[in-house]
Motif scaffolding. Structure first.
Motif, PDB file in Angstrom:
ATOM      1  N   ALA A  35      -1.219   7.875  36.270  1.00  0.00           N
ATOM      2  CA  ALA A  35      -1.613   9.431  36.410  1.00  0.00           C
ATOM      3  C   ALA A  35      -0.535  10.291  35.879  1.00  0.00           C
TER       4      ALA A  35
ATOM      5  N   ASP B  21     -20.008   5.410  40.468  1.00  0.00           N
ATOM      6  CA  ASP B  21     -18.781   6.003  39.857  1.00  0.00           C
ATOM      7  C   ASP B  21     -19.328   7.480  39.120  1.00  0.00           C
TER       8      ASP B  21
ATOM      9  N   ARG C 296      -8.372  15.023  38.423  1.00  0.00           N
ATOM     10  CA  ARG C 296      -8.520  14.048  39.263  1.00  0.00           C
ATOM     11  C   ARG C 296      -8.485  15.054  40.842  1.00  0.00           C
ATOM     12  N   ALA C 297      -7.362  15.781  40.599  1.00  0.00           N
ATOM     13  CA  ALA C 297      -7.173  16.781  42.033  1.00  0.00           C
ATOM     14  C   ALA C 297      -6.077  17.815  41.495  1.00  0.00           C
TER      15      ALA C 297
ATOM     16  N   ASP D 225     -12.364  13.160  39.070  1.00  0.00           N
ATOM     17  CA  ASP D 225     -12.226  12.693  37.612  1.00  0.00           C
ATOM     18  C   ASP D 225     -13.032  13.443  36.722  1.00  0.00           C
TER      19      ASP D 225
ATOM     20  N   SER E 124      -9.109  13.413  32.320  1.00  0.00           N
ATOM     21  CA  SER E 124      -9.948  13.549  33.532  1.00  0.00           C
ATOM     22  C   SER E 124      -9.121  14.444  34.474  1.00  0.00           C
TER      23      SER E 124
ATOM     24  N   ASP F 260     -16.502  10.733  43.876  1.00  0.00           N
ATOM     25  CA  ASP F 260     -15.019  10.204  44.437  1.00  0.00           C
ATOM     26  C   ASP F 260     -15.298   9.778  45.475  1.00  0.00           C
TER      27      ASP F 260
ATOM     28  N   ASN G 198     -10.185  17.843  45.571  1.00  0.00           N
ATOM     29  CA  ASN G 198     -10.283  16.780  44.916  1.00  0.00           C
ATOM     30  C   ASN G 198     -11.405  17.196  43.934  1.00  0.00           C
TER      31      ASN G 198
ATOM     32  N   THR H 238      -3.953  14.358  36.463  1.00  0.00           N
ATOM     33  CA  THR H 238      -5.104  13.903  35.718  1.00  0.00           C
ATOM     34  C   THR H 238      -4.812  12.331  35.358  1.00  0.00           C
ATOM     35  N   ARG H 239      -5.615  11.730  35.000  1.00  0.00           N
ATOM     36  CA  ARG H 239      -5.538  10.270  34.137  1.00  0.00           C
ATOM     37  C   ARG H 239      -6.196  10.190  33.008  1.00  0.00           C
TER      38      ARG H 239
END
Length: 451
Positions: free
Chosen positions: A89, A269, A154-155, A204, A152, A320, A201, A235-236
């Motif tokens: 992350a 997913d 994520r939050a 992604d 992506s 998510d 949230n 992000t990741r």
């Protein structure tokens, strides 16, 4: 005391007998819902196999404990899990740009109503004069420049002030041109004393050279202004594309909602929704829950867009959340909803296994058996059978077709109904018994001691 000791001894003896008893049934490939032929590679005994979406959709266990590889003699082969690749992350500190708007653009000085001869209103007139150049402005939201971020989302962590004890709804949207916005998330935040920074949230969501806009509202007038000083984007790196399977929804009971029972215990997913018929663009939200006694949990938001041509790709909606038994697709209440069931694709996170091809070919991949025992070995144990550490890639002949999704059935409804009837009957019997005793006592009292 002695009776309790004897009872405890009987329980222990019974437990020992059950533990020593052999398994009631051997592992039979025909007991699994899905069986797919495997084509093994030729370079190594140890094979790496990517599990197809059909097998993931058929699995009845959340950890894929019911996945097996059998040889031609129906013997299970040694298998091991392949750990999914996950990027680290990352955090991006973002400067918030205020979005301003005029507090009052028109000052109303009077309202007149014209009536006809019968007293009915036929025309209305508002006597107002536009105010001069607005002197007051309010912050309608904040803008984040995320065009340089290619990962992506994520939050979002917000460094924000907001009124205490008043629920505030935050809406997050993305746009490349600051004109057309696509929804990313909507979340209600309730501030308590000593609260942690709000976390929104995003599930992604892939950012594609876009800005992010954050706005807020409340059910009533805000008791204090909302101020967002800074935002941190978590992000990741973009994960491998989800493996998906086409599915058809059950008939719609509501134009604005489609519910179905998840055929798999694996977590979704992504979900891709393609409107059919005359439906074109419909904002949607995706919810999940395990039974009717629980409230719906928001898994993701997005837009269902009809495919104009066969080459048109519809964006999948990232979800998510964990695995849920029931899924609900809810169209925006401001839209016309669905006139016909949309086409959907269920996407699962890529999963792979290692297995030792030490049996008699051909081999099959089996999946879909509730209560199956987890037989996975450590990956290093399986790799001891690989010559020079090499691994071959096996493939599967995945079946073609569309998964037929079932409508949500309330399996506990009959049980609850029987329980309620049982309670009612018992209560009625108790009341009848009490009434009979009262009546009998009254008769005895009137008869007196000499009767």
């Amino acid at each position: 005391m002695m009776r309790s000791l004897r009872l405890a001894g009987m329980v222990l003896a019974l437990g020992a007998l059950v533990a020593a008893a052999p398994a009631a049934q051997s592992d039979d490939p025909h007991a699994y819902a899905m069986r797919i032929p495997i084509v093994v590679g030729s370079r190594s005994t140890v094979q790496r196999l990517a599990i197809p979406a059909a097998a993931l959709a058929a699995s009845r266990t959340a950890n894929l404990a019911d996945v097996r590889v059998f040889d031609a003699a129906d013997r299970p082969m040694p298998i091991a899990r392949v750990a999914p690749a996950a990027g680290p992350a990352q955090r991006y500190d973002l400067v918030t740009l205020p979005i301003l708007g005029a507090a009052d653009a028109l000052t109303i000085t009077g309202v007149s109503l014209r009536l006809d001869g019968e007293g009915h209103a036929r025309a209305t007139q508002i006597d107002g004069t536009p105010a001069g150049r607005p002197t007051d402005s309010v912050i309608l939201g904040v803008l984040l420049d995320t065009r340089a971020i290619k990962q992506s989302a994520r939050a979002l962590l917000l460094d924000a002030d907001m009124p205490e004890a008043q629920p505030v709804t935050f809406t997050v949207e993305a746009s490349a041109d600051l004109k057309d916005w696509r929804p990313l998330a909507e979340q209600v935040v309730y501030r308590t004393p000593g609260h942690t920074p709000p976390r929104l949230n995003l599930g992604d969501t892939a950012l594609e050279n876009e800005y992010i806009r954050i706005t807020w509202r409340a059910a009533s007038r805000l008791l204090a202004p909302v101020t967002v000083r800074k935002a941190v984007l978590l992000t990741r790196p973009a994960a491998a594309a989800a493996v998906s399977i086409a599915a058809s929804l059950p008939p719609l009971g509501d134009a604005h909602a489609a519910e179905f029972a998840m055929p798999s215990a694996s977590a979704l997913d992504t979900i891709q929704i393609v409107p059919t018929g005359t439906d074109m663009i419909i904002p949607v939200r995706i919810f999940g829950r395990d039974d009717r006694e629980r409230s719906w949990t928001l898994l993701g938001t997005g837009t269902a867009v009809a495919a104009i041509t066969s080459a048109t790709a519809t964006r999948s909606i990232a979800l998510d959340g964990g695995p849920y038994r029931m899924i609900r697709i809810e169209a925006d209440a401001r839209s016309a909803g669905f006139t016909s069931p949309p086409l959907i694709h269920l996407g699962f996170s890529p999963r792979a296994i290692l297995f030792v091809a030490a049996g008699k070919p051909p081999y099959i991949l089996a999946s879909g058996r509730a209560g199956a025992t987890d037989l996975y070995l450590p990956a290093e144990t399986v790799m001891t059978q690989a010559s020079n550490g090499s691994v071959s890639s096996a493939t599967v002949q995945a079946p073609q077709g569309t998964l037929q999704l079932a409508a949500v059935s309330d399996a506990n409804a009959l049980r609850r109904q029987m329980l309620l009837w049982s309670i009612l009957l018992v209560a009625t019997a108790l009341l009848a018994t009490m009434a009979w005793r009262v009546w009998k006592h009254g008769i005895a009292s009137r008869a007196g001691p000499n009767s």
